[in-house]
Design an enzyme around this catalytic site. Structure first.
Site, mmCIF file in Angstrom:
data_model
loop_
_atom_site.group_PDB
_atom_site.id
_atom_site.type_symbol
_atom_site.label_atom_id
_atom_site.label_comp_id
_atom_site.label_asym_id
_atom_site.label_seq_id
_atom_site.Cartn_x
_atom_site.Cartn_y
_atom_site.Cartn_z
ATOM 1 N N CYS A 39 19.313 5.600 -2.152
ATOM 2 C CA CYS A 39 20.451 6.374 -1.701
ATOM 3 C C CYS A 39 19.785 7.654 -1.474
ATOM 4 O O CYS A 39 19.022 8.221 -2.620
ATOM 5 C CB CYS A 39 21.506 6.173 -2.719
ATOM 6 S SG CYS A 39 22.991 7.418 -2.016
ATOM 7 N N CYS A 69 23.244 22.939 -13.008
ATOM 8 C CA CYS A 69 23.062 22.762 -11.777
ATOM 9 C C CYS A 69 24.213 21.867 -11.255
ATOM 10 O O CYS A 69 25.072 22.180 -10.567
ATOM 11 C CB CYS A 69 21.801 22.571 -11.358
ATOM 12 S SG CYS A 69 21.545 22.590 -9.604
ATOM 13 N N CYS A 118 -36.556 -29.298 12.465
ATOM 14 C CA CYS A 118 -36.438 -30.394 11.337
ATOM 15 C C CYS A 118 -35.000 -30.385 10.778
ATOM 16 O O CYS A 118 -34.558 -29.453 10.953
ATOM 17 C CB CYS A 118 -37.615 -30.079 10.256
ATOM 18 S SG CYS A 118 -37.300 -28.677 9.120
ATOM 19 N N CYS A 143 7.820 -19.194 5.211
ATOM 20 C CA CYS A 143 7.737 -18.579 3.873
ATOM 21 C C CYS A 143 8.738 -17.576 3.898
ATOM 22 O O CYS A 143 8.774 -16.769 2.935
ATOM 23 C CB CYS A 143 6.337 -17.781 3.872
ATOM 24 S SG CYS A 143 5.800 -16.484 5.166
#
Length: 505
Positions: free
Chosen positions: A306, A316, A157, A248
């Site tokens: 970097c 230091c 059906c 894009c």
């Protein structure tokens, strides 16, 4: 479906051995001896492709269907199912069709042979003989007008058909491969049936998107842009592992869909990605954002691309390399090899446990540098905003817009070098040692050293006081980086052509 009409009109839907001084002057570089007449495929050569919108994809699909129909004289909806079965290879379809076994040809494609199906007159006569029919899904007794089916003869059906198709399309995401609702029947539902039975516009649009998506995914000459939310597809004249750039702005490898990964080949990159996924816990540990200063053990976070680090501890101020944690001073010398893995330790392994440790150490060596360049690339992509500000500042110091474009060019080349260096470590991980691999590592080292210097210039050395003086230094350095990158890639490509490279499986 009891109809011979063609398929519906789809709506527009989105669906060298080298060495150099610290300044990187070209005059001090010893080039790899590569014949100038030697032609090889590099990313600078033209690769024929076009970027298609969704509407152009649908039009291209129709053109292929029409080309085949000019020969087979079938309905468009059947031709589309046949083409999909043969992955839209029309030459293979026509070859199989004219092999002689027509019945087997249609059967393999899950289509009823259109030359053997009953005529419309016979179908109408049969339906009149059965004024009421039972739907084998809901068991309702309905008139023939409320029942329909495919050419296989299974009828249900209209309501059950509609619910069945909606479930297949929306829930299961099927478009090209929806079979008959009858148990065990593999005949495919055609486009005409779907458009006649499905009235919900959202379901119809979803179906059209699935059809279009299947067309692209099955067609070897088409590939969707992998960028998020991009609806463009790339169409090539022939399949090759080459870079393509979508409208894009995303650049990727046409064959594997990953970001362009020269110099490593697709199959080795695939193995690398799988290995990194399998070793995710180690990878996560290696990819940590902080390290300790090798002199004072103060925790340091990397906030730029970097790799020349300066400890901020006032007592230091140690200069060291973020990658190997060694002192930065010898990195510019010709004998220092931050990029080269020493396999003598691996050869000295005497038992299985030591070999495993050596293997892990080797992997971590390459993975660490691979991820480091990836991280630096992400930071340096952010340099564009900083560079834009510096370009505007330069224009206020009597420099024209054209004169300051060298800064953007420098960042472009810096990012290209980072990406190339990132993939050189994948290439090197699978590479067996030989004379040519030593040349490759020297090229890699030289490019890496120059790239770090360029990154340092762009991140630290440009101030309002030295804008004019730094311009020549930046230009010289990015031209040197560009040249060394080409030397490295040309050498690898020549090795592919002359079969220099041997791999560790």
């Amino acid at each position: 479906m009891d109809s011979d009409e063609d398929s519906f009109e789809m709506d527009n839907v989105d669906s060298g051995n080298v060495s150099s001084g610290d300044d990187g002057d070209d005059d001090f570089a010893m080039e790899v001896d590569i014949p100038s007449s030697h032609e090889r495929q590099t990313e600078t050569e033209e690769y024929q492709y076009e970027v298609l919108t969704t509407e152009e994809i649908v039009q291209h699909q129709r053109e292929i269907i029409d080309e085949v129909n000019n020969v087979l004289k079938l309905s468009s909806t059947i031709t589309r199912i046949l083409l999909n079965h043969f992955k839209w290879d029309k030459e293979k379809l026509l070859e199989k069709y004219f092999d002689g076994n027509t019945e087997e040809f249609f059967k393999c494609a899950h289509v009823i042979n259109p030359f053997n199906k009953p005529s419309n007159a016979n179908r109408q006569k049969n339906s009149k003989n059965h004024p009421a029919e039972e739907c084998e899904i809901c068991f309702s007794h309905l008139s023939s007008d409320s029942m329909t089916g495919l050419e296989c003869g299974h009828r249900f059906c209209l309501t059950c058909w509609r619910e069945y198709l909606t479930t297949k399309i929306v829930t299961e995401g099927l478009g090209q491969s929806i079979s008959c609702a009858a148990h065990g029947c593999d005949i495919l539902v055609d486009d005409v049936t779907v458009t006649k039975l499905v009235h919900d516009p959202r379901v119809r649009i979803k179906y059209q998107q699935l059809i279009t998506n299947s067309f692209v995914e099955c067609n070897q000459l088409l590939r969707w842009c992998p960028s998020v939310d991009c609806t463009y597809a790339i169409k090539v004249a022939h399949v090759e592992s080459r870079p393509v750039r979508c409208k894009c702005g995303h650049e990727f490898c046409f064959v594997c869909g990953e970001n362009w990964h020269d110099p490593v080949k697709c199959r080795w990159l695939k193995k690398w990605i799988k290995k990194c996924d399998d070793d995710s816990e180690t990878s996560n540990w290696i990819a940590a954002n902080t390290k300790e200063c090798p002199k004072c053990n103060v925790t340091i976070e990397k906030d730029g691309g970097c790799n020349h680090m300066v400890c901020k501890n006032q007592n230091c101020k140690h200069d060291f390399c973020w990658v190997c944690l060694g002192s930065w001073e010898p990195h510019g010398s010709s004998w220092y090899n931050c990029n080269r893995y020493d396999e003598d330790e691996a050869k000295a392994a005497r038992d299985a446990q030591e070999k495993l440790r050596s293997s892990l150490a080797r992997y971590l060596h390459y993975y660490n540098r691979y991820m480091n360049h990836m991280q630096s690339l992400k930071f340096e992509n952010k340099l564009y905003a900083s560079v834009k500000h510096k370009m505007e500042e330069m224009q206020q110091h009597n420099m024209s817009w054209i004169e300051v474009q060298f800064l953007k060019k420098a960042v472009d080349i810096l990012c290209q070098c980072r990406q190339t260096l990132m993939y050189t470590y994948v290439f090197a991980y699978y590479l067996k040692k030989n004379n040519q691999s030593m040349i490759f590592e020297d090229n890699q080292k030289d490019l890496e050293s120059a790239t770090e210097k360029l990154s340092e210039y762009l991140e630290r050395d440009i101030t309002s006081e030295n804008l004019a003086d730094i311009k020549q230094k930046v230009q010289d350095k990015y031209r040197y980086c560009e040249k060394r990158r080409k030397v490295l890639l040309d050498h690898v490509h020549e090795g592919y052509e002359k079969d220099w490279w041997e791999y560790l499986e």
